[in-house]
Motif scaffolding. Structure first.
Motif: not given
Length: 441
Positions: A57-62, A337-339
């Motif tokens: 998630m961290r890689e995908v978002l920022v 977006d992933l959440s």
């Protein structure tokens, strides 16, 4: 940062995509192209093995290699989702009024500042400042606005919303130490300084109001599944099969991971959950909320965390949204977006353990807005609207914010404040909603 198109109960679709259930998928899909970010993720898997959902998630978002939030505007009808401040100006106005009531409740300090995490387009802060400026006795106490934002593209949008007509030449960059990025600062015409930071650690100490609106849902999670008498962490692995168009898949770790031992050692996880159940845990949520609580404990102030979620631990809540639709969470990393649903009970523990800050709620968004007089404000705006189209937009927006089947119930509001011992009354909307640790009950 949330999104209207959220199911009102925890989604179970991740289980369908786990490695054990792919045998019924139609074969011979054409694989998605490998983007630079996908190649980076693939290389990481090759080196370290399957990645935790948190790392993914961290890689995908920022990630700077085209992470989802790094490009710029993803909000609104032309983006992937719509947030509450974009739906109606009334949302930001009433949040501003709540902070005004807190300023009065907590002793009317001479100097205040506002700190917002994940400010989006800057719409919420703009609406709050516009509303608060109508109360000069309070507004003159505001010295600074601090925005915690990682995305360069979104920082530019926030500056445009908060400092009209400004350009790069108007921004002052203050160099930090070798471990800190430069702090960008610009001063509004009303004298309020606006600064951008990577984290609350570098925000100057001062009595503060904190806003975390649709922020915690975007922080990475670890996901675990009960397997027999043990827990297994769900991981992200390469998918080289012809059974899926995606390059990645969610698999179950063959053995307990370090995170499993760290977060699921409590006996309640053995007693309260059965084989096949999942739980999502976000150490990042705990870490950020703990820092916020420690900051307010040290300096004084109050805050709100507004997000979709529940007041208990959940599982199978990871979801991806693109073009206002829920899609497969492994689809083209960085394009959606992933959440995940927020566990407000977890946030409350982070506040109450190790600080003198009080926590209240959570209450539903509907109850929060009603306590601040949303009906009266909508009626006022309705009378002043100059067209039937404007009146319809106003009423539609209010319905989306308040309807329990839309945003009124799934969105929750948690309040927290550092209170002098002389303060007896609770924050507006949170009467008799004060939280206690289990050991204090």
């Amino acid at each position: 940062m949330l999104r209207i198109l959220r199911p009102t109960t925890a989604s179970r679709f991740i289980r369908f995509y786990s490695s054990e259930t792919t045998s019924h998928v139609t074969p011979n899909f054409k694989k998605e192209p490998l983007t630079p970010l996908a190649k980076h993720l693939r290389d990481s898997v090759k080196v370290t093995g399957p990645l935790s959902l948190s790392h993914f998630m961290r890689e995908v978002l920022v990630n700077p290699l085209k992470g989802y939030y790094m490009e710029g505007d993803v909000f609104g009808k032309q983006g992937d989702f719509v947030t509450s401040p974009e739906i109606s100006q009334v949302f930001g106005e009433l949040c501003g009024i709540w902070y005004l009531t807190e300023w009065m409740r907590l002793g009317r300090p001479d100097k205040t500042q506002l700190i917002e995490f994940g400010p989006g387009r800057g719409t919420l802060m703009s609406d709050m400042l516009r509303t608060l400026s109508q109360f000069p006795h309070f507004y003159k106490t505001i010295t600074d606005v601090h925005l915690v934002e990682a995305s360069p593209g979104l920082r530019k949008m926030q500056r445009a919303a908060l400092v009209k007509g400004s350009g790069d030449k108007d921004v002052t960059r203050i160099e930090g130490n070798e471990h800190e990025a430069p702090i960008e600062t610009i001063t509004r015409q009303d004298g309020v300084r606006v600064s951008w930071h990577d984290g609350i650690e570098v925000v100057p100490d001062q009595w503060s109001f904190v806003m975390a609106h649709e922020f915690f849902d975007a922080l990475p999670i670890h996901s675990f599944e009960k397997t027999g008498s043990e827990w297994r962490e769900m991981m992200v692995d390469m998918d080289d099969t012809e059974e899926s168009e995606h390059n990645f898949r969610i698999v179950k770790s063959p053995n307990p991971t370090a995170m499993t031992k760290s977060y699921l050692s409590d006996k309640k996880f053995d007693i309260d959950f059965k084989d096949g159940d999942r739980v999502d845990i976000s150490p990042d949520c705990w870490g950020v909320m703990e820092k916020i609580a420690q900051y307010l404990d040290r300096n004084g102030g109050s805050g709100l965390a507004i997000d979709y979620g529940q007041d208990y631990i959940q599982g199978d809540t990871l979801r991806a949204i693109k073009d206002h639709k829920i899609i497969h969470p492994m689809c083209d990393p960085g394009s959606a977006d992933l959440s995940a649903d927020v566990d407000f009970s977890f946030l409350k523990q982070a506040i109450l353990q190790g600080s003198g800050v009080s926590a209240y709620g959570p209450i539903t968004q509907k109850d929060f807005l009603q306590s601040l007089g949303i009906q009266a404000r909508i009626e006022q705006l309705f009378k002043n609207a100059k067209s039937s189209a404007a009146r319809k937009t106003l009423l539609d927006g209010a319905e989306r914010l308040m309807d329990p089947e839309l945003m009124g119930r799934i969105y929750k509001v948690l309040a927290f404040s550092k209170e002098p011992n002389t303060i007896k009354e609770e924050p507006v909307g949170f009467e008799k909603k004060k939280c206690l640790l289990e050991s204090d009950k």
